[in-house]
Write a protein that holds these residues in place. Sequence first.
Motif, mmCIF file in Angstrom:
data_model
loop_
_atom_site.group_PDB
_atom_site.id
_atom_site.type_symbol
_atom_site.label_atom_id
_atom_site.label_comp_id
_atom_site.label_asym_id
_atom_site.label_seq_id
_atom_site.Cartn_x
_atom_site.Cartn_y
_atom_site.Cartn_z
ATOM 1 N N ARG A 79 0.830 -1.226 0.000
ATOM 2 C CA ARG A 79 0.000 0.000 0.000
ATOM 3 C C ARG A 79 0.858 1.267 0.000
ATOM 4 N NH1 ARG A 79 -5.414 -1.362 1.606
ATOM 5 N NH2 ARG A 79 -5.526 -3.503 2.381
ATOM 6 N N ARG A 80 1.997 1.187 0.646
ATOM 7 C CA ARG A 80 2.859 2.365 0.747
ATOM 8 C C ARG A 80 3.738 2.534 -0.483
ATOM 9 N NH1 ARG A 80 2.888 7.227 3.126
ATOM 10 N NH2 ARG A 80 4.984 7.945 3.670
ATOM 11 N N TRP A 81 4.361 1.459 -0.933
ATOM 12 C CA TRP A 81 5.275 1.525 -2.084
ATOM 13 C C TRP A 81 4.926 0.418 -3.085
ATOM 14 C CZ3 TRP A 81 7.941 1.733 2.903
ATOM 15 C CH2 TRP A 81 8.316 3.018 3.250
ATOM 16 N N PRO A 82 3.844 0.529 -3.814
ATOM 17 C CA PRO A 82 3.458 -0.531 -4.756
ATOM 18 C C PRO A 82 4.460 -0.705 -5.905
ATOM 19 C CG PRO A 82 2.069 1.405 -5.054
ATOM 20 C CD PRO A 82 2.875 1.645 -3.818
ATOM 21 N N ILE A 83 5.086 0.385 -6.337
ATOM 22 C CA ILE A 83 6.053 0.264 -7.429
ATOM 23 C C ILE A 83 7.275 -0.527 -6.974
ATOM 24 C CG2 ILE A 83 7.587 1.563 -8.956
ATOM 25 C CD1 ILE A 83 5.543 3.751 -9.092
ATOM 26 N N ALA A 84 7.734 -0.281 -5.751
ATOM 27 C CA ALA A 84 8.886 -1.026 -5.233
ATOM 28 C C ALA A 84 8.580 -2.513 -5.148
ATOM 29 C CB ALA A 84 9.289 -0.481 -3.867
ATOM 30 N N VAL A 85 7.393 -2.868 -4.717
ATOM 31 C CA VAL A 85 6.999 -4.272 -4.616
ATOM 32 C C VAL A 85 7.011 -4.919 -5.996
ATOM 33 C CG1 VAL A 85 5.099 -5.822 -4.014
ATOM 34 C CG2 VAL A 85 5.676 -3.911 -2.502
ATOM 35 N N VAL A 86 6.473 -4.219 -6.995
ATOM 36 C CA VAL A 86 6.442 -4.771 -8.354
ATOM 37 C C VAL A 86 7.855 -4.936 -8.913
ATOM 38 C CG1 VAL A 86 5.749 -4.252 -10.716
ATOM 39 C CG2 VAL A 86 4.124 -3.953 -8.863
ATOM 40 N N LEU A 87 8.718 -3.964 -8.657
ATOM 41 C CA LEU A 87 10.093 -4.070 -9.145
ATOM 42 C C LEU A 87 10.812 -5.266 -8.521
ATOM 43 C CD1 LEU A 87 11.190 -0.310 -9.219
ATOM 44 C CD2 LEU A 87 10.675 -1.794 -11.163
ATOM 45 N N VAL A 88 10.589 -5.530 -7.241
ATOM 46 C CA VAL A 88 11.191 -6.702 -6.596
ATOM 47 C C VAL A 88 10.653 -7.976 -7.227
ATOM 48 C CG1 VAL A 88 11.353 -7.994 -4.436
ATOM 49 C CG2 VAL A 88 11.679 -5.517 -4.438
ATOM 50 N N ALA A 89 9.328 -7.993 -7.502
ATOM 51 C CA ALA A 89 8.728 -9.172 -8.130
ATOM 52 C C ALA A 89 9.321 -9.419 -9.512
ATOM 53 C CB ALA A 89 7.207 -8.997 -8.221
ATOM 54 N N ILE A 90 9.565 -8.348 -10.283
ATOM 55 C CA ILE A 90 10.180 -8.502 -11.602
ATOM 56 C C ILE A 90 11.629 -8.994 -11.468
ATOM 57 C CG2 ILE A 90 10.907 -7.248 -13.668
ATOM 58 C CD1 ILE A 90 8.500 -5.424 -13.295
ATOM 59 N N ALA A 91 12.316 -8.494 -10.446
ATOM 60 C CA ALA A 91 13.725 -8.859 -10.276
ATOM 61 C C ALA A 91 13.909 -10.337 -9.949
ATOM 62 C CB ALA A 91 14.354 -7.997 -9.185
ATOM 63 N N VAL A 92 12.975 -10.939 -9.202
ATOM 64 C CA VAL A 92 13.120 -12.338 -8.798
ATOM 65 C C VAL A 92 12.430 -13.282 -9.775
ATOM 66 C CG1 VAL A 92 13.330 -11.717 -6.355
ATOM 67 C CG2 VAL A 92 11.082 -12.243 -7.303
ATOM 68 N N THR A 93 11.894 -12.732 -10.871
ATOM 69 C CA THR A 93 11.233 -13.597 -11.851
ATOM 70 C C THR A 93 12.171 -14.663 -12.417
ATOM 71 O OG1 THR A 93 9.647 -11.872 -12.450
ATOM 72 C CG2 THR A 93 9.977 -13.635 -14.041
ATOM 73 N N PRO A 94 13.436 -14.355 -12.766
ATOM 74 C CA PRO A 94 14.321 -15.409 -13.302
ATOM 75 C C PRO A 94 14.535 -16.570 -12.321
ATOM 76 C CG PRO A 94 15.215 -13.251 -13.788
ATOM 77 C CD PRO A 94 14.069 -13.021 -12.856
ATOM 78 N N ALA A 95 14.386 -16.303 -11.003
ATOM 79 C CA ALA A 95 14.562 -17.376 -10.019
ATOM 80 C C ALA A 95 13.281 -18.173 -9.820
ATOM 81 C CB ALA A 95 15.025 -16.780 -8.687
ATOM 82 N N GLN A 96 12.262 -17.882 -10.624
ATOM 83 C CA GLN A 96 10.980 -18.580 -10.520
ATOM 84 C C GLN A 96 10.443 -18.506 -9.080
ATOM 85 O OE1 GLN A 96 11.279 -22.566 -12.086
ATOM 86 N NE2 GLN A 96 12.272 -21.902 -13.993
ATOM 87 N N THR A 97 10.528 -17.294 -8.518
ATOM 88 C CA THR A 97 10.134 -17.054 -7.127
ATOM 89 C C THR A 97 9.178 -15.859 -7.084
ATOM 90 O OG1 THR A 97 12.288 -17.844 -6.377
ATOM 91 C CG2 THR A 97 11.004 -16.574 -4.804
ATOM 92 N N GLY A 98 8.262 -15.867 -6.108
ATOM 93 C CA GLY A 98 7.396 -14.706 -5.855
ATOM 94 C C GLY A 98 6.155 -14.652 -6.720
ATOM 95 N N LEU A 99 5.459 -15.795 -6.881
ATOM 96 C CA LEU A 99 4.231 -15.782 -7.672
ATOM 97 C C LEU A 99 3.159 -14.923 -6.994
ATOM 98 C CD1 LEU A 99 2.562 -16.786 -10.053
ATOM 99 C CD2 LEU A 99 1.947 -18.807 -8.681
ATOM 100 N N ILE A 100 2.940 -15.160 -5.691
ATOM 101 C CA ILE A 100 1.946 -14.353 -4.954
ATOM 102 C C ILE A 100 2.379 -12.894 -4.929
ATOM 103 C CG2 ILE A 100 0.857 -14.005 -2.706
ATOM 104 C CD1 ILE A 100 1.087 -16.979 -2.205
ATOM 105 N N LEU A 101 3.674 -12.650 -4.692
ATOM 106 C CA LEU A 101 4.195 -11.284 -4.667
ATOM 107 C C LEU A 101 3.909 -10.572 -5.977
ATOM 108 C CD1 LEU A 101 5.993 -9.176 -3.150
ATOM 109 C CD2 LEU A 101 7.926 -10.189 -4.380
ATOM 110 N N SER A 102 4.119 -11.252 -7.091
ATOM 111 C CA SER A 102 3.922 -10.632 -8.394
ATOM 112 C C SER A 102 2.449 -10.326 -8.657
ATOM 113 C CB SER A 102 4.475 -11.541 -9.478
ATOM 114 O OG SER A 102 4.203 -11.009 -10.770
ATOM 115 N N MET A 103 1.571 -11.289 -8.428
ATOM 116 C CA MET A 103 0.153 -11.104 -8.758
ATOM 117 C C MET A 103 -0.489 -10.046 -7.867
ATOM 118 S SD MET A 103 -1.051 -14.988 -9.635
ATOM 119 C CE MET A 103 -2.560 -14.420 -10.385
#
Length: 458
Positions: A79-103
């Motif tokens: 709620r406070r930093w939604p862009i930061a959360v999305v950027l972290v989700a994009i960064a860990v995509t190659p590790a096949q991690t953070g499905l809930i985080l991304s959605m």
Amino acid sequence: MSTTGARVPGEEAEAGARSWSGLWWWTRRRSVALDVSLAAASALESAFEGAEFTTKVGIPSGLGALLGLLVGAMLVLRRRWPIAVVLVAIAVTPAQTGLILSMVGFYTLAASEVPRRLTVLFAAMSGVGTMAVAFVSIESSVRHSSSRLGLPLVLAVSILVAVGLTVPPVLFGLYVRARRRLVETLRDRADGLERELELLAEKAAERAERARAAERARIAREMHDVVAHRVSLMVVHAAALKSVALKDPQKASASAELLGDMGRQALTELREMLGVLRSASGPGTAPPRAAPVLGGAVDLPGPAASGATGASGAVGASGGGPAPGHEADTGPSLAELAQLVQESRAAGMGVELAVEGEQRPCGRRIEATVYRVVQEALTNVRKHAVGARAQVRLAYREAEVAVLIVNGPAEAVAAALPSGGHGLTGMRERVTAHGGGFAAGPTPDGGFRVSAMVPTAT
């Protein structure tokens, strides 16, 4: 890129509107519970996936699990930093991690006040990364399983996976954002309508108060016209009775009888007027409505003349308009003017009545208005010009009826009769309420003149 201050409309309520003072950027307890629950689920999922990924690449699984816990727990900041959360989700995509985080992160970003072009940009970046990871993973699985899936089919499946994981949360977030904006717009409109209703209620109360004031003035005018005329005649006859009581008993007896008749007539008129007021004050009665005022005064004989005359200030004619809707269709008529003049003559006053034009019905309200003007004018002559002769001239014209009352200078000192000073005001109000013209003022010879014109075509 700064993301401080981004908010999701509708998810946060005003802090002062609730008993809970709030915690950091949360204003409701259930918001805290929801975000902490999502962050816990995301942390467990990311820890498990991180441990599995680090095992594949030869890194201790404990380190991968710890990194996954930290990455998944980032969802508590959505709620406070939604862009930061999305950027972290994009960064860990190659590790096949953070499905809930991304959605959940993309849903929050799309539902927040962040510009849509940024949401589309980040969704495209995530989609490309997810498609690449899915393509590599599927192609590796196909190669190890000796399956005969072609490259186009693997690419199509990768695109479907990327679209399925990225597009739905973004579309759902945009839908929620649009819906919340619509609700806010409807709420603002409702508040605006409520304010307008309050203003209309205030204006209605003001109009009702003005109507009550106008009704009080009308009642006072009616009482003045009825009482002043009869009582002034009774005072004159009482003075005459006192002077002839011993000299001429027969004349005194006649004066006493006339005095009683006038008192009974005054009571009868008062009863009639009060009865009309009672019947006119029912629930379906509309408040009085004033007519618009235009310019011009009137004189007799001859056509209506514009301007004002008289030292006391003539009043201009009112524009044509209907008679007051609240006034009853009862009252004296012009046919009773002769009797009115005769009563003044009986009190020792020299009065002449002249009628011009073809006599015709002019409407009960109009005739009552003209009658009251003559009545009040003659009463003023008895009060302020004792012994003066008066002339009453009534003229029927094509679209109006006009009256002129002129008296000469007083021949004696005026009797000490009470006067409220509202006689001319009352006559003026009566005439202008029907769209007519009224003028009053002194004459060059020391007398006084009152003229009125009331249109008959409404």
